[in-house]
Design a protein around this motif. Structure first.
Motif: not given
Length: 120
Positions: A54-57, A92-94, A100-104, A61-62
């Motif tokens: 889910a985190e990878s998705f 942009d990828a980074r 995504a890591d911040k899960q905001s 997406f971002l």
């Protein structure tokens, strides 16, 4: 000429405080604690795999969203080149991975809810 010791010149080098855990480390630790507490290895492993997916998705997406936003602009005509485009894509990828890591955004959380998994 006076020579200073390294610890006097760099006072932060003396600090031995442990760095704070980032969100992934906390999630991993929570998943391991849940795994130990529940004793059910199969469901905990499946939950960890679903969380990672889910985190990878969310990161993918971002990346797509940032790429679409970047292509909607006129572009950089002053310093535009294929090399700068490549490094901009890497940036942009980074950026997407960090977002995504911040899960905001909550995309990963919603995907996990669809599978009936509560976030650890």
């Amino acid at each position: 000429m006076t020579i200073m010791s390294a610890s006097a010149a760099f006072p932060l080098a003396r600090a031995s405080a442990a760095p704070p855990l980032d969100l992934k480390a906390r999630a991993t630790a929570a998943a391991l604690q849940a795994k130990d507490a529940a004793g059910d290895n199969a469901s905990a492993d499946k939950k960890a795999e679903l969380t990672k997916a889910a985190e990878s998705f969310e990161a993918i997406f971002l990346r797509q969203m940032i790429g679409a936003m970047r292509s909607a602009t006129g572009g950089d005509t002053l310093l535009g080149s294929s090399a700068s485009d490549q490094f901009r894509d890497m940036m942009d990828a980074r950026l997407a991975d960090d977002m995504a890591d911040k899960q905001s955004f909550g995309i990963a959380e919603m995907v996990l809810k669809q599978f009936g998994v509560d976030k650890p």
